[in-house]
Design a protein around this motif. Structure first.
Motif, PDB file in Angstrom:
ATOM      1  N   LYS B  31      11.332   7.704  -8.757  1.00 29.42           N
ATOM      2  CA  LYS B  31      10.872   9.094  -8.625  1.00 29.42           C
ATOM      3  C   LYS B  31      11.620   9.960  -9.625  1.00 29.42           C
ATOM      4  O   LYS B  31      12.847   9.973  -9.650  1.00 29.42           O
ATOM      5  CB  LYS B  31      11.137   9.611  -7.215  1.00 29.42           C
ATOM      6  N   THR B  32      10.868  10.631 -10.453  1.00 25.03           N
ATOM      7  CA  THR B  32      11.517  11.504 -11.434  1.00 25.03           C
ATOM      8  C   THR B  32      11.673  12.906 -10.866  1.00 25.03           C
ATOM      9  O   THR B  32      12.557  13.646 -11.248  1.00 25.03           O
ATOM     10  CB  THR B  32      10.701  11.574 -12.734  1.00 25.03           C
ATOM     11  N   ALA B  33      10.811  13.266  -9.959  1.00 23.07           N
ATOM     12  CA  ALA B  33      10.884  14.559  -9.286  1.00 23.07           C
ATOM     13  C   ALA B  33      10.313  14.336  -7.882  1.00 23.07           C
ATOM     14  O   ALA B  33       9.665  13.314  -7.648  1.00 23.07           O
ATOM     15  CB  ALA B  33      10.068  15.585 -10.055  1.00 23.07           C
ATOM     16  N   PRO B  34      10.561  15.239  -6.933  1.00 25.45           N
ATOM     17  CA  PRO B  34      10.109  15.000  -5.557  1.00 25.45           C
ATOM     18  C   PRO B  34       8.649  14.572  -5.456  1.00 25.45           C
ATOM     19  O   PRO B  34       8.305  13.746  -4.620  1.00 25.45           O
ATOM     20  CB  PRO B  34      10.346  16.338  -4.873  1.00 25.45           C
ATOM     21  N   ASN B  35       7.773  15.123  -6.283  1.00 30.82           N
ATOM     22  CA  ASN B  35       6.391  14.648  -6.194  1.00 30.82           C
ATOM     23  C   ASN B  35       5.847  14.091  -7.509  1.00 30.82           C
ATOM     24  O   ASN B  35       4.678  14.197  -7.806  1.00 30.82           O
ATOM     25  CB  ASN B  35       5.457  15.725  -5.615  1.00 30.82           C
ATOM     26  N   GLN B  36       6.735  13.477  -8.268  1.00 28.84           N
ATOM     27  CA  GLN B  36       6.251  12.762  -9.450  1.00 28.84           C
ATOM     28  C   GLN B  36       6.945  11.409  -9.546  1.00 28.84           C
ATOM     29  O   GLN B  36       8.171  11.325  -9.576  1.00 28.84           O
ATOM     30  CB  GLN B  36       6.517  13.575 -10.720  1.00 28.84           C
ATOM     31  N   ALA B  37       6.158  10.349  -9.548  1.00 27.19           N
ATOM     32  CA  ALA B  37       6.719   9.003  -9.570  1.00 27.19           C
ATOM     33  C   ALA B  37       6.332   8.316 -10.869  1.00 27.19           C
ATOM     34  O   ALA B  37       5.329   8.649 -11.485  1.00 27.19           O
ATOM     35  CB  ALA B  37       6.197   8.201  -8.390  1.00 27.19           C
ATOM     36  N   ILE B  38       7.166   7.366 -11.264  1.00 24.11           N
ATOM     37  CA  ILE B  38       6.868   6.602 -12.472  1.00 24.11           C
ATOM     38  C   ILE B  38       6.479   5.184 -12.078  1.00 24.11           C
ATOM     39  O   ILE B  38       7.191   4.523 -11.318  1.00 24.11           O
ATOM     40  CB  ILE B  38       8.079   6.575 -13.428  1.00 24.11           C
ATOM     41  N   TYR B  39       5.353   4.746 -12.581  1.00 26.62           N
ATOM     42  CA  TYR B  39       4.870   3.406 -12.275  1.00 26.62           C
ATOM     43  C   TYR B  39       4.991   2.518 -13.498  1.00 26.62           C
ATOM     44  O   TYR B  39       4.994   3.002 -14.629  1.00 26.62           O
ATOM     45  CB  TYR B  39       3.415   3.476 -11.813  1.00 26.62           C
ATOM     46  N   ASP B  40       5.066   1.211 -13.257  1.00 25.60           N
ATOM     47  CA  ASP B  40       5.149   0.274 -14.373  1.00 25.60           C
ATOM     48  C   ASP B  40       4.107  -0.841 -14.224  1.00 25.60           C
ATOM     49  O   ASP B  40       3.257  -0.794 -13.339  1.00 25.60           O
ATOM     50  CB  ASP B  40       6.574  -0.294 -14.486  1.00 25.60           C
ATOM     51  N   GLN B  41       4.217  -1.834 -15.086  1.00 24.66           N
ATOM     52  CA  GLN B  41       3.226  -2.917 -15.107  1.00 24.66           C
ATOM     53  C   GLN B  41       3.143  -3.643 -13.754  1.00 24.66           C
ATOM     54  O   GLN B  41       2.070  -4.125 -13.373  1.00 24.66           O
ATOM     55  CB  GLN B  41       3.595  -3.905 -16.239  1.00 24.66           C
ATOM     56  N   SER B  42       4.264  -3.706 -13.039  1.00 20.37           N
ATOM     57  CA  SER B  42       4.237  -4.394 -11.736  1.00 20.37           C
ATOM     58  C   SER B  42       3.296  -3.680 -10.759  1.00 20.37           C
ATOM     59  O   SER B  42       2.692  -4.300  -9.890  1.00 20.37           O
ATOM     60  CB  SER B  42       5.652  -4.488 -11.150  1.00 20.37           C
ATOM     61  N   HIS B  43       3.162  -2.358 -10.919  1.00 22.80           N
ATOM     62  CA  HIS B  43       2.240  -1.617 -10.046  1.00 22.80           C
ATOM     63  C   HIS B  43       0.784  -1.858 -10.428  1.00 22.80           C
ATOM     64  O   HIS B  43      -0.094  -1.859  -9.566  1.00 22.80           O
ATOM     65  CB  HIS B  43       2.556  -0.120 -10.086  1.00 22.80           C
ATOM     66  N   VAL B  44       0.553  -2.068 -11.729  1.00 20.64           N
ATOM     67  CA  VAL B  44      -0.814  -2.381 -12.172  1.00 20.64           C
ATOM     68  C   VAL B  44      -1.254  -3.698 -11.538  1.00 20.64           C
ATOM     69  O   VAL B  44      -2.349  -3.813 -10.982  1.00 20.64           O
ATOM     70  CB  VAL B  44      -0.883  -2.466 -13.717  1.00 20.64           C
ATOM     71  N   GLN B  45      -0.352  -4.705 -11.599  1.00 21.04           N
ATOM     72  CA  GLN B  45      -0.649  -6.015 -11.006  1.00 21.04           C
ATOM     73  C   GLN B  45      -0.874  -5.876  -9.502  1.00 21.04           C
ATOM     74  O   GLN B  45      -1.766  -6.500  -8.929  1.00 21.04           O
ATOM     75  CB  GLN B  45       0.521  -6.987 -11.241  1.00 21.04           C
ATOM     76  N   ARG B  46      -0.029  -5.066  -8.878  1.00 16.14           N
ATOM     77  CA  ARG B  46      -0.138  -4.894  -7.426  1.00 16.14           C
ATOM     78  C   ARG B  46      -1.473  -4.268  -7.024  1.00 16.14           C
ATOM     79  O   ARG B  46      -2.118  -4.708  -6.066  1.00 16.14           O
ATOM     80  CB  ARG B  46       1.039  -4.048  -6.911  1.00 16.14           C
ATOM     81  N   VAL B  47      -1.918  -3.264  -7.777  1.00 17.15           N
ATOM     82  CA  VAL B  47      -3.199  -2.621  -7.461  1.00 17.15           C
ATOM     83  C   VAL B  47      -4.338  -3.631  -7.599  1.00 17.15           C
ATOM     84  O   VAL B  47      -5.234  -3.706  -6.760  1.00 17.15           O
ATOM     85  CB  VAL B  47      -3.445  -1.375  -8.339  1.00 17.15           C
ATOM     86  N   ARG B  48      -4.263  -4.463  -8.644  1.00 18.48           N
ATOM     87  CA  ARG B  48      -5.305  -5.496  -8.823  1.00 18.48           C
ATOM     88  C   ARG B  48      -5.288  -6.480  -7.651  1.00 18.48           C
ATOM     89  O   ARG B  48      -6.325  -6.902  -7.160  1.00 18.48           O
ATOM     90  CB  ARG B  48      -5.075  -6.255 -10.137  1.00 18.48           C
TER      91      ARG B  48
END
Lengths: 208, 208
Positions: B31-48
């Motif tokens: 989390k970079t700010a209370p309502n802003q998160a940073i996602y990476d390639q692992s999240h892309v795989q997870r969504v798939r």
């Protein structure tokens, strides 16, 4: 019999039987008065069948209705097609399978010498599963897919053998349609048992 | 990346990704700010992966969550058990399978020399399918069930072979869990293709 007796004999809650009736899943019964119908043994069987399609078969009400309607089809091949399409109707949220996975399934069917039509919903169902494997970066080998295809051929042969043994056309259609649906959870359940057995065999040495 | 980019890269609608996040299906992101998160390639795989489980796998959100949680299990056997239980969780409306059908499945497993525990949900899943066949008065023969069990054993062996070939424990667990789910629609799709082939073979002479 009255609807309450139909519920008791079929082992279904009365509310469920009324629901099936409203949704058009029960065939017509003799009406003795505008709001009193007489049911017979055929309705008891039908309620059990509906519950098997919704329960073990995992179908939605609308798919179960399409499968039941297929029982009245003119030919075995047609009944079979309608049932297949009904049970694998994609939900609107399902993504289209990738062309690569479709192609891989086509090659597999071809390698096994299967005569199929492009409308067979099995292509989409299998291709969508292959796409799923890609989400964990698993590339199924030819021998992996070959084992699946050989297993599918084995049960399809057993299914048709059972169908052809039945004495009349009505029973043949019934088993072909219902067997298309119920064979999948039967196979899935047995696969789960076989998995446990294989897991013991493979992992005991490594994990203990 | 931002959530909008995560949606684009994974091919999912933004609303779906937000929904998975609310339901706890996506793992934590920086989390970079209370309502802003940073996602990476692992999240892309997870969504798939989530979309494969919900789509091809036919799982509910809660079952998909249980399957994904199983990826963090301590041992392969445990992960496998959790995944099996999650995907075959009976709905509250499902009737209990009959003792006769349960017994028939037990005998079948025994005849194939399978080492299983009574908690394996495959017993219930297969028994419920057998009960369904009874609603159309179809009594599966020993050779019919034997073909199903042999097919199940064949794919289970292919599944475990593929799992054991993977280099590390994390990938093994992932394939065991996800393969338990996705192997079923793969098999069902191929069975549908094999059915059409068998139907042509058996029925052409009779129906034309």
């Amino acid at each position: 019999m009255k609807i309450s007796e139909l519920a008791t004999l079929s082992g279904a809650p009365l509310s469920a039987v009324k629901y099936y009736q409203r949704e058009g899943l029960l065939h017509r019964s003799e009406k003795t008065a505008p709001n009193q119908a007489i049911y017979d043994q055929s309705h008891v069987q039908r309620v059990r069948l509906i519950r098997a399609l919704l329960g073990a078969g995992g179908l939605s009400i609308s798919s179960a209705k399409a499968v039941i309607d297929a029982l009245d089809a003119d030919s075995l091949a047609q009944a079979f097609g309608v049932a297949q399409a009904a049970m694998s109707a994609p939900r609107t949220t399902d993504p289209e399978p990738s062309p690569q996975s479709r192609e891989r399934v086509s090659e597999l069917a071809h390698a096994h010498g299967w005569k199929t039509t492009p409308e067979n919903p099995g292509f989409e169902v299998a291709a969508r599963a292959l796409d799923g494997f890609q989400s964990i970066s698993f590339e199924p080998s030819d021998s992996f897919l070959g084992a699946y295809a050989a297993a599918a051929a084995k049960v399809a042969k057993a299914d048709l053998t059972a169908v052809m043994r039945l004495p009349d056309r009505e029973q043949k259609t019934e088993l072909m349609v219902i067997g298309s649906v119920l064979g999948n959870p039967l196979l899935a359940g047995l696969r789960s048992l076989a998995h446990e057995n294989e897991t013991h065999t493979h992992l005991t040495a490594q994990e203990s």
